[in-house]
Write a protein that holds these residues in place. Sequence first.
Motif, PDB file in Angstrom:
ATOM      1  N   TYR A  65      54.452  41.142 -56.379  1.00  0.00           N
ATOM      2  CA  TYR A  65      53.284  40.701 -56.280  1.00  0.00           C
ATOM      3  C   TYR A  65      53.267  40.678 -54.956  1.00  0.00           C
ATOM      4  CZ  TYR A  65      51.646  37.286 -52.391  1.00  0.00           C
ATOM      5  OH  TYR A  65      50.623  37.160 -51.096  1.00  0.00           O
ATOM      6  N   ALA A  66      53.372  42.005 -54.028  1.00  0.00           N
ATOM      7  CA  ALA A  66      52.974  42.638 -53.026  1.00  0.00           C
ATOM      8  C   ALA A  66      51.853  43.396 -53.265  1.00  0.00           C
ATOM      9  CB  ALA A  66      53.929  43.875 -52.318  1.00  0.00           C
ATOM     10  N   HIS A  67      52.015  44.901 -54.923  1.00  0.00           N
ATOM     11  CA  HIS A  67      51.652  45.823 -55.367  1.00  0.00           C
ATOM     12  C   HIS A  67      49.800  44.934 -55.999  1.00  0.00           C
ATOM     13  CE1 HIS A  67      54.619  48.334 -55.753  1.00  0.00           C
ATOM     14  NE2 HIS A  67      54.463  48.249 -54.964  1.00  0.00           N
ATOM     15  N   ARG A  68      49.772  44.450 -56.468  1.00  0.00           N
ATOM     16  CA  ARG A  68      48.661  43.231 -57.166  1.00  0.00           C
ATOM     17  C   ARG A  68      48.047  42.986 -55.738  1.00  0.00           C
ATOM     18  NH1 ARG A  68      52.522  40.905 -60.158  1.00  0.00           N
ATOM     19  NH2 ARG A  68      53.333  39.074 -58.911  1.00  0.00           N
ATOM     20  N   GLU A  69      48.470  42.002 -55.029  1.00  0.00           N
ATOM     21  CA  GLU A  69      47.949  42.005 -53.324  1.00  0.00           C
ATOM     22  C   GLU A  69      47.016  43.104 -53.462  1.00  0.00           C
ATOM     23  OE1 GLU A  69      48.089  39.997 -49.470  1.00  0.00           O
ATOM     24  OE2 GLU A  69      49.420  39.617 -50.536  1.00  0.00           O
ATOM     25  N   ILE A  70      47.830  43.789 -52.985  1.00  0.00           N
ATOM     26  CA  ILE A  70      47.160  45.479 -52.882  1.00  0.00           C
ATOM     27  C   ILE A  70      46.217  46.077 -53.248  1.00  0.00           C
ATOM     28  CG2 ILE A  70      47.475  47.561 -52.603  1.00  0.00           C
ATOM     29  CD1 ILE A  70      50.271  46.880 -50.855  1.00  0.00           C
ATOM     30  N   HIS A  71      46.447  45.838 -54.681  1.00  0.00           N
ATOM     31  CA  HIS A  71      45.103  46.245 -55.984  1.00  0.00           C
ATOM     32  C   HIS A  71      44.080  45.221 -55.828  1.00  0.00           C
ATOM     33  CE1 HIS A  71      43.490  47.813 -60.074  1.00  0.00           C
ATOM     34  NE2 HIS A  71      43.769  46.527 -60.115  1.00  0.00           N
ATOM     35  N   ILE A  72      44.156  43.867 -55.928  1.00  0.00           N
ATOM     36  CA  ILE A  72      43.329  43.271 -55.505  1.00  0.00           C
ATOM     37  C   ILE A  72      42.470  43.460 -54.811  1.00  0.00           C
ATOM     38  CG2 ILE A  72      42.660  40.502 -55.740  1.00  0.00           C
ATOM     39  CD1 ILE A  72      44.566  40.219 -57.376  1.00  0.00           C
ATOM     40  N   LEU A  73      42.508  43.093 -53.306  1.00  0.00           N
ATOM     41  CA  LEU A  73      42.584  43.966 -52.238  1.00  0.00           C
ATOM     42  C   LEU A  73      41.223  44.684 -51.754  1.00  0.00           C
ATOM     43  CD1 LEU A  73      45.205  42.289 -48.908  1.00  0.00           C
ATOM     44  CD2 LEU A  73      43.039  41.115 -50.038  1.00  0.00           C
ATOM     45  N   GLU A  86      43.125  50.617 -46.317  1.00  0.00           N
ATOM     46  CA  GLU A  86      44.180  51.670 -46.940  1.00  0.00           C
ATOM     47  C   GLU A  86      45.696  50.433 -46.957  1.00  0.00           C
ATOM     48  OE1 GLU A  86      45.190  54.867 -44.606  1.00  0.00           O
ATOM     49  OE2 GLU A  86      44.183  53.735 -42.512  1.00  0.00           O
ATOM     50  N   ALA A  87      46.119  51.165 -47.639  1.00  0.00           N
ATOM     51  CA  ALA A  87      47.760  50.455 -47.754  1.00  0.00           C
ATOM     52  C   ALA A  87      48.751  51.642 -47.821  1.00  0.00           C
ATOM     53  CB  ALA A  87      47.921  49.878 -48.595  1.00  0.00           C
ATOM     54  N   PHE A  88      50.269  51.244 -47.007  1.00  0.00           N
ATOM     55  CA  PHE A  88      50.956  51.422 -46.598  1.00  0.00           C
ATOM     56  C   PHE A  88      52.083  51.421 -46.747  1.00  0.00           C
ATOM     57  CE2 PHE A  88      47.982  52.814 -43.183  1.00  0.00           C
ATOM     58  CZ  PHE A  88      48.169  53.240 -42.934  1.00  0.00           C
ATOM     59  N   GLU A  89      53.252  52.122 -48.169  1.00  0.00           N
ATOM     60  CA  GLU A  89      54.290  51.780 -47.926  1.00  0.00           C
ATOM     61  C   GLU A  89      55.399  52.331 -47.796  1.00  0.00           C
ATOM     62  OE1 GLU A  89      55.052  50.987 -52.326  1.00  0.00           O
ATOM     63  OE2 GLU A  89      53.346  50.567 -52.981  1.00  0.00           O
ATOM     64  N   ASN A  90      56.357  51.506 -47.562  1.00  0.00           N
ATOM     65  CA  ASN A  90      57.421  52.001 -47.186  1.00  0.00           C
ATOM     66  C   ASN A  90      59.092  52.125 -47.868  1.00  0.00           C
ATOM     67  OD1 ASN A  90      56.618  53.109 -44.456  1.00  0.00           O
ATOM     68  ND2 ASN A  90      56.096  51.113 -43.941  1.00  0.00           N
ATOM     69  N   ASP A  91      59.861  52.456 -46.998  1.00  0.00           N
ATOM     70  CA  ASP A  91      61.499  52.722 -47.864  1.00  0.00           C
ATOM     71  C   ASP A  91      62.377  51.105 -47.562  1.00  0.00           C
ATOM     72  OD1 ASP A  91      60.864  54.812 -49.239  1.00  0.00           O
ATOM     73  OD2 ASP A  91      61.694  56.164 -48.251  1.00  0.00           O
ATOM     74  N   CYS A  95      55.774  46.880 -47.131  1.00  0.00           N
ATOM     75  CA  CYS A  95      54.609  47.333 -47.153  1.00  0.00           C
ATOM     76  C   CYS A  95      53.422  46.815 -46.381  1.00  0.00           C
ATOM     77  CB  CYS A  95      54.355  47.545 -48.246  1.00  0.00           C
ATOM     78  SG  CYS A  95      53.063  46.317 -49.645  1.00  0.00           S
ATOM     79  N   PHE A  96      52.688  47.947 -45.954  1.00  0.00           N
ATOM     80  CA  PHE A  96      51.573  47.429 -44.782  1.00  0.00           C
ATOM     81  C   PHE A  96      50.260  47.554 -45.417  1.00  0.00           C
ATOM     82  CE2 PHE A  96      55.623  48.838 -42.705  1.00  0.00           C
ATOM     83  CZ  PHE A  96      55.101  47.812 -41.440  1.00  0.00           C
ATOM     84  N   ILE A  97      49.534  46.222 -45.185  1.00  0.00           N
ATOM     85  CA  ILE A  97      48.199  46.711 -45.539  1.00  0.00           C
ATOM     86  C   ILE A  97      47.111  46.662 -44.107  1.00  0.00           C
ATOM     87  CG2 ILE A  97      45.998  45.969 -46.648  1.00  0.00           C
ATOM     88  CD1 ILE A  97      48.175  44.264 -48.157  1.00  0.00           C
ATOM     89  N   ALA A  98      46.182  47.476 -44.440  1.00  0.00           N
ATOM     90  CA  ALA A  98      44.950  47.752 -42.894  1.00  0.00           C
ATOM     91  C   ALA A  98      44.099  47.091 -43.391  1.00  0.00           C
ATOM     92  CB  ALA A  98      44.979  49.462 -42.421  1.00  0.00           C
TER      93      ALA A  98
END
Length: 133
Positions: A65-73, A86-91, A95-98
């Motif tokens: 879901y998070a990856h789809r949202e980032i891709h769509i945005l 931009e987007a940031f992924e963490n361990d 994840c974070f989206i600016a």
Amino acid sequence: PENVTAKYQPIRPLGKGSFGQVWLARKTSTTSTTSSTGDSTNKSSSNQKVAIKKIAFQTPSEVGYAHREIHILHQLSHKYIVQSIEAFENDDSSCFIALQYAKGPTLEQIVTQGGGGALSISFCRVVAAQLVD
């Protein structure tokens, strides 16, 4: 997280939902440019306000879901929809989206300030016209 705070300084929370929260932040990174003489120059911090959306996930489907949202945005481009910066992924399962910051009331505030009922037909027409523009 360090990769986000290196570029953005949190100011205050804007809201939260079922998958995460959104913070108002200020872009703090500087950008380098090369002048016509070949010298590298630093521009001052932009102080641009942005919205930082944290998406928390616990299951593989939530990661998807998070990856789809980032891709769509990243693909959206409309004058009435905030743009992804931009987007940031963490361990740590997040994840974070600016995003561009759009000052103004939230849809929830508009609905509750209007008595908590349905939005007027004229208001809905304005919003619908903006979305199909």
